[in-house]
Design a protein around this motif. Sequence first.
Motif, mmCIF file in Angstrom:
data_model
loop_
_atom_site.group_PDB
_atom_site.id
_atom_site.type_symbol
_atom_site.label_atom_id
_atom_site.label_comp_id
_atom_site.label_asym_id
_atom_site.label_seq_id
_atom_site.Cartn_x
_atom_site.Cartn_y
_atom_site.Cartn_z
ATOM 1 N N VAL A 107 0.854 -1.192 0.000
ATOM 2 C CA VAL A 107 0.000 0.000 0.000
ATOM 3 C C VAL A 107 0.890 1.242 0.000
ATOM 4 C CG1 VAL A 107 -1.635 1.350 1.378
ATOM 5 C CG2 VAL A 107 -1.920 -1.136 1.187
ATOM 6 N N ALA B 62 -5.857 2.248 -7.949
ATOM 7 C CA ALA B 62 -5.578 3.578 -7.423
ATOM 8 C C ALA B 62 -6.855 4.367 -7.178
ATOM 9 C CB ALA B 62 -4.678 4.349 -8.386
ATOM 10 N N VAL B 63 -6.820 5.199 -6.137
ATOM 11 C CA VAL B 63 -7.891 6.139 -5.824
ATOM 12 C C VAL B 63 -7.251 7.505 -5.618
ATOM 13 C CG1 VAL B 63 -7.736 5.366 -3.413
ATOM 14 C CG2 VAL B 63 -9.677 6.766 -4.138
ATOM 15 N N PRO C 297 -9.115 8.185 1.072
ATOM 16 C CA PRO C 297 -8.640 7.115 0.204
ATOM 17 C C PRO C 297 -8.578 5.837 1.046
ATOM 18 C CG PRO C 297 -6.760 8.365 0.977
ATOM 19 C CD PRO C 297 -7.986 8.912 1.687
ATOM 20 N N VAL D 155 -8.002 1.704 0.899
ATOM 21 C CA VAL D 155 -7.610 0.531 0.122
ATOM 22 C C VAL D 155 -7.772 -0.692 1.011
ATOM 23 C CG1 VAL D 155 -6.109 1.800 -1.450
ATOM 24 C CG2 VAL D 155 -5.161 0.857 0.667
ATOM 25 N N ALA E 78 -9.736 -0.530 -4.090
ATOM 26 C CA ALA E 78 -9.420 0.867 -3.807
ATOM 27 C C ALA E 78 -10.729 1.633 -3.848
ATOM 28 C CB ALA E 78 -8.439 1.432 -4.843
ATOM 29 N N HIS F 44 -12.968 5.387 -3.042
ATOM 30 C CA HIS F 44 -13.015 6.835 -2.834
ATOM 31 C C HIS F 44 -14.220 7.113 -1.940
ATOM 32 C CE1 HIS F 44 -14.773 10.780 -4.442
ATOM 33 N NE2 HIS F 44 -13.686 11.141 -3.781
ATOM 34 N N GLY G 169 -4.006 6.889 -3.452
ATOM 35 C CA GLY G 169 -3.810 5.705 -2.638
ATOM 36 C C GLY G 169 -3.719 4.524 -3.586
ATOM 37 N N ILE G 170 -2.714 3.690 -3.435
ATOM 38 C CA ILE G 170 -2.464 2.597 -4.377
ATOM 39 C C ILE G 170 -2.283 1.300 -3.598
ATOM 40 C CG2 ILE G 170 -0.994 1.776 -6.276
ATOM 41 C CD1 ILE G 170 -0.052 4.748 -6.528
ATOM 42 N N ILE G 171 -2.872 0.217 -4.107
ATOM 43 C CA ILE G 171 -2.719 -1.103 -3.496
ATOM 44 C C ILE G 171 -2.361 -2.097 -4.580
ATOM 45 C CG2 ILE G 171 -5.214 -1.603 -3.655
ATOM 46 C CD1 ILE G 171 -4.884 -3.129 -0.949
#
Length: 251
Positions: free
Chosen positions: A17, A92-93, A100, A102, A115, A117, A234-236
């Motif tokens: 994350v 991604a958000v 954000p 995830v 992810a 929003h 925000g990325i997972i």
Amino acid sequence: MLQFSQPVDGGDRSVRVAFTTREAGNLALHVGDDPAAVAARRDRLVPDLGLPGPAQFMDQIHSSLVAHVEGPVSPAPTADALVTTADDLPLAVMVADCLPVVVSAVAGGRVALAAAHAGRRGLLDGVLRETVSALRAAVPADGGAEPVITAWIGPSICGRCYEVPATMRAEAEQQLPGTGSTTRWGSDGLDLPAGAARQLRGLGADVVESGACTLEDERFYSYREDPGTGRIAGIIWLGAGGGAETRREKA
């Protein structure tokens, strides 16, 4: 950059994350920025974070819509949450005050990622509830054991800073208890991270909160501070290796 990891499969793989800062630049196409510059910044996330490929973004509309994606989709899906079981598709958000969030779901060797929003409207309309439901459907119980759900709540405006009318606070508190707050100057406010964390725990998720406020912390973009501002992400994603869960912060 705020980064977290959590091992799966005994450490052979890990859920990764990251929440970007202004250092990574604006990652949104809808704020009047040069599209080529935004695309270049998004591309740089691949080597900078060690992503298995470009992150899948979405066209966010403050809803509770969840889109399932198993490979890159263009144009971006219109939704406020993405879910995948693909091993090589980061999600991604984008935010600048909204939450954000995830989320991962792990059952045996199977992993699903999401992810979401979660702005005020989407949160109250159930975007996180719909996201967790979609993850459970994507990774059903394995041999009777329910999937382990973990949610990371990234930088967003905090309850001390998010001032709203009294009627809006009352409506939010009624729909999602724990969301109402009092700002640091004594007016009515909303604490979206607190409401989201309470709801996620009620849905059976373990919750990790960044604790960062986008209005108070100059490392992040804030729409309330500047309506023309950019967006962090925000990325997972699923990566190789693991070890104990880590929390790492870089300026």
